[in-house]
Motif scaffolding. Sequence first.
Motif, mmCIF file in Angstrom:
data_model
loop_
_atom_site.group_PDB
_atom_site.id
_atom_site.type_symbol
_atom_site.label_atom_id
_atom_site.label_comp_id
_atom_site.label_asym_id
_atom_site.label_seq_id
_atom_site.Cartn_x
_atom_site.Cartn_y
_atom_site.Cartn_z
ATOM 1 N N PRO A 184 0.636 -1.310 -0.079
ATOM 2 C CA PRO A 184 0.043 0.307 -0.322
ATOM 3 C C PRO A 184 0.705 1.005 -0.245
ATOM 4 C CG PRO A 184 -0.635 -1.439 2.121
ATOM 5 C CD PRO A 184 0.695 -2.143 0.798
ATOM 6 N N PRO A 185 0.170 2.452 -0.424
ATOM 7 C CA PRO A 185 1.670 3.872 -0.207
ATOM 8 C C PRO A 185 1.773 3.945 0.803
ATOM 9 C CG PRO A 185 -0.845 4.020 -2.100
ATOM 10 C CD PRO A 185 -0.948 2.297 -0.896
ATOM 11 N N ILE A 186 2.548 5.034 0.871
ATOM 12 C CA ILE A 186 3.451 4.913 2.124
ATOM 13 C C ILE A 186 3.563 6.162 2.048
ATOM 14 C CG2 ILE A 186 5.642 4.436 3.724
ATOM 15 C CD1 ILE A 186 5.500 1.717 2.604
ATOM 16 N N HIS A 187 2.958 6.595 3.469
ATOM 17 C CA HIS A 187 4.046 8.430 3.326
ATOM 18 C C HIS A 187 4.052 8.288 4.618
ATOM 19 C CE1 HIS A 187 2.754 12.484 4.066
ATOM 20 N NE2 HIS A 187 3.213 12.965 4.037
ATOM 21 N N ILE A 188 5.591 8.649 4.410
ATOM 22 C CA ILE A 188 6.809 9.278 5.049
ATOM 23 C C ILE A 188 7.530 10.783 5.630
ATOM 24 C CG2 ILE A 188 8.185 7.312 5.397
ATOM 25 C CD1 ILE A 188 9.666 8.294 4.114
ATOM 26 N N TRP A 189 6.898 10.734 6.951
ATOM 27 C CA TRP A 189 6.306 12.813 7.362
ATOM 28 C C TRP A 189 7.283 13.070 8.712
ATOM 29 C CZ3 TRP A 189 4.570 15.406 11.305
ATOM 30 C CH2 TRP A 189 3.217 14.508 11.927
ATOM 31 N N GLY A 190 8.877 14.132 8.755
ATOM 32 C CA GLY A 190 9.079 14.189 9.488
ATOM 33 C C GLY A 190 10.054 15.828 9.153
ATOM 34 N N PRO A 191 10.928 16.382 10.019
ATOM 35 C CA PRO A 191 12.230 17.087 9.710
ATOM 36 C C PRO A 191 12.959 16.794 8.535
ATOM 37 C CG PRO A 191 12.213 16.845 11.689
ATOM 38 C CD PRO A 191 10.841 15.940 11.542
ATOM 39 N N PRO A 192 13.105 18.312 8.096
ATOM 40 C CA PRO A 192 14.199 18.407 7.067
ATOM 41 C C PRO A 192 15.171 17.406 6.957
ATOM 42 C CG PRO A 192 12.535 20.214 7.211
ATOM 43 C CD PRO A 192 12.946 19.481 8.493
ATOM 44 N N ASP A 296 -2.065 -1.013 -16.772
ATOM 45 C CA ASP A 296 -1.592 -1.044 -15.678
ATOM 46 C C ASP A 296 -1.013 -0.907 -14.968
ATOM 47 O OD1 ASP A 296 -2.623 -2.697 -13.514
ATOM 48 O OD2 ASP A 296 -3.157 -4.339 -14.240
ATOM 49 N N ALA A 297 -0.978 0.022 -13.929
ATOM 50 C CA ALA A 297 -0.338 0.447 -13.124
ATOM 51 C C ALA A 297 -0.132 0.080 -11.630
ATOM 52 C CB ALA A 297 0.027 2.033 -13.008
ATOM 53 N N SER A 298 -1.209 -1.109 -11.720
ATOM 54 C CA SER A 298 -1.475 -1.385 -10.031
ATOM 55 C C SER A 298 -0.813 -1.791 -8.597
ATOM 56 C CB SER A 298 -3.156 -1.705 -10.441
ATOM 57 O OG SER A 298 -2.562 -4.118 -10.864
ATOM 58 N N LEU A 299 0.167 -2.066 -10.081
ATOM 59 C CA LEU A 299 1.188 -2.513 -8.520
ATOM 60 C C LEU A 299 2.586 -1.920 -8.289
ATOM 61 C CD1 LEU A 299 1.519 -6.694 -10.138
ATOM 62 C CD2 LEU A 299 0.645 -5.968 -8.644
ATOM 63 N N ALA A 300 2.365 -0.704 -8.877
ATOM 64 C CA ALA A 300 3.193 0.431 -8.395
ATOM 65 C C ALA A 300 3.246 0.237 -6.740
ATOM 66 C CB ALA A 300 3.271 1.617 -9.180
ATOM 67 N N ILE A 301 4.264 0.631 -6.170
ATOM 68 C CA ILE A 301 4.706 0.684 -4.673
ATOM 69 C C ILE A 301 4.493 2.730 -4.678
ATOM 70 C CG2 ILE A 301 6.077 0.270 -2.846
ATOM 71 C CD1 ILE A 301 7.194 -2.475 -4.187
ATOM 72 N N TYR A 302 4.492 3.365 -4.485
ATOM 73 C CA TYR A 302 4.509 4.450 -3.763
ATOM 74 C C TYR A 302 5.128 5.528 -2.442
ATOM 75 C CZ TYR A 302 1.902 4.643 -8.064
ATOM 76 O OH TYR A 302 1.735 4.715 -9.538
ATOM 77 N N ILE A 303 6.083 5.754 -2.824
ATOM 78 C CA ILE A 303 6.130 6.348 -1.074
ATOM 79 C C ILE A 303 6.414 8.008 -1.557
ATOM 80 C CG2 ILE A 303 8.351 6.194 0.446
ATOM 81 C CD1 ILE A 303 9.496 4.011 -0.538
ATOM 82 N N ALA A 304 5.548 8.294 -0.750
ATOM 83 C CA ALA A 304 5.973 10.006 -0.522
ATOM 84 C C ALA A 304 6.360 10.480 0.652
ATOM 85 C CB ALA A 304 4.340 10.370 -0.892
ATOM 86 N N ALA A 305 6.920 11.729 0.956
ATOM 87 C CA ALA A 305 8.133 11.994 1.674
ATOM 88 C C ALA A 305 7.340 13.663 2.049
ATOM 89 C CB ALA A 305 9.809 11.536 1.245
#
Length: 411
Positions: A184-192, A296-305
């Motif tokens: 599943p898509p992942i969103h990692i956030w924190g200080p620069p 079909d792009a359904s298996l692509a892995i998303y990491i947002a920062a």
Amino acid sequence: MYRTEASEDSYQGVELLLPIALQWRLVEERRRLARAREEDRRVSTPERLRADRDATRPAVARTAQLPAGPDDQLSFIKQFERGVARRERKRRHPVLKAEEVLRVLAKTATVRNRDEHKRELELMEKVKSLGALRDVANPARHPERWARTVASLRASHPHFLVVTDFVVEHVALSMSSRGPLWIPPIHIWGPPGIGKSHYANDLALALGAPLRRQSMENAQTTSLLLGTERHWSTACPGAVFDEIVLGRFANPIFLIDELDKAPTSSTYDPLRPLHSLLEPLTASTIRDAALDITFDASLAIYIAASNDPTKIPESLRSRFSEFEIPVPRGEQALQVAQVVATRTVEKLSVPDFLPPEPRLAYQLAHLTPRAIRKAIQRAVARAIVNDRRYLKPSDLPADVLDDDEAKIVLH
């Protein structure tokens, strides 16, 4: 044998005495050339021009034509989708249908602009050569190697343990299911500067999948991910088409960096494609604008920062599994400092330069990973100037040696 004769009013001639068999061959050749010239005169001017144009057309334009009749099209479909029905679902995944390729080829044939026509045919020729199937990266097929990689990932990025555990769980789940790996898509956030991009790179290496970084900081249109509309002279496919359809894997990793810095006043919202890409159901029939092709792009892995998640639309945040990454402290801070310092020295590739001693980690642990890398780079340069191949505490920049801050971080 030969003889020559000449006069003042004529050119000098040469008479050759040839064998009879060779003479007859020359006579037949003259007759053949005469027949060819006569046939050429019978061809009308338009037909001759058409033949000349076809002969000089680039090779890609001739090889990427639409299959002519129903039999040819059926043969193309079988060839393009070869192996789809017999595939092992965990290892191979179809990203294109042959009927869609035929539709786009038929549409491409109507393009009148010569440069656009050539560009689209070149792309479609590559698509045809790659076929429908792509590999699916899944490290769990090699359990021992995957276990070592996970251990290294946890040691190198201890403040990302919760994210690593999340990925490990889904890799394990994929091995128990009948389908291919999906995270599943992942969103990692924190200080620069806490190492979000470096973690994404190391995670991609651990998973054995290619990583494509896309920064949203200066994005102005939707074309970054899903291509430019084909009527523009600068039309080109987007990153998702490029990595999946033109790449090797059905599940590449996309690092969507600086997600919170995407312009919000743009007429064309650069984040809009993510609403469809992050949902497997809609991503299975995603459209790239440059070729007007669905894949079909359904298996692509998303990491947002990001640094500040409050600046991201809630409609997007709800599609991610979110993880706040804190600044490492105590034992984690020492561990991160040692790993980052050692890796920085290795990447500088200075011959015979020794790895940094553990005691340096105590003087660097209060810094972010980004600041540690900069400090070590300066320290190595200072050591080389002093003709040394190892680091001393005095090589570190004076502005990073803050004992009070270090005490707060380490306790």
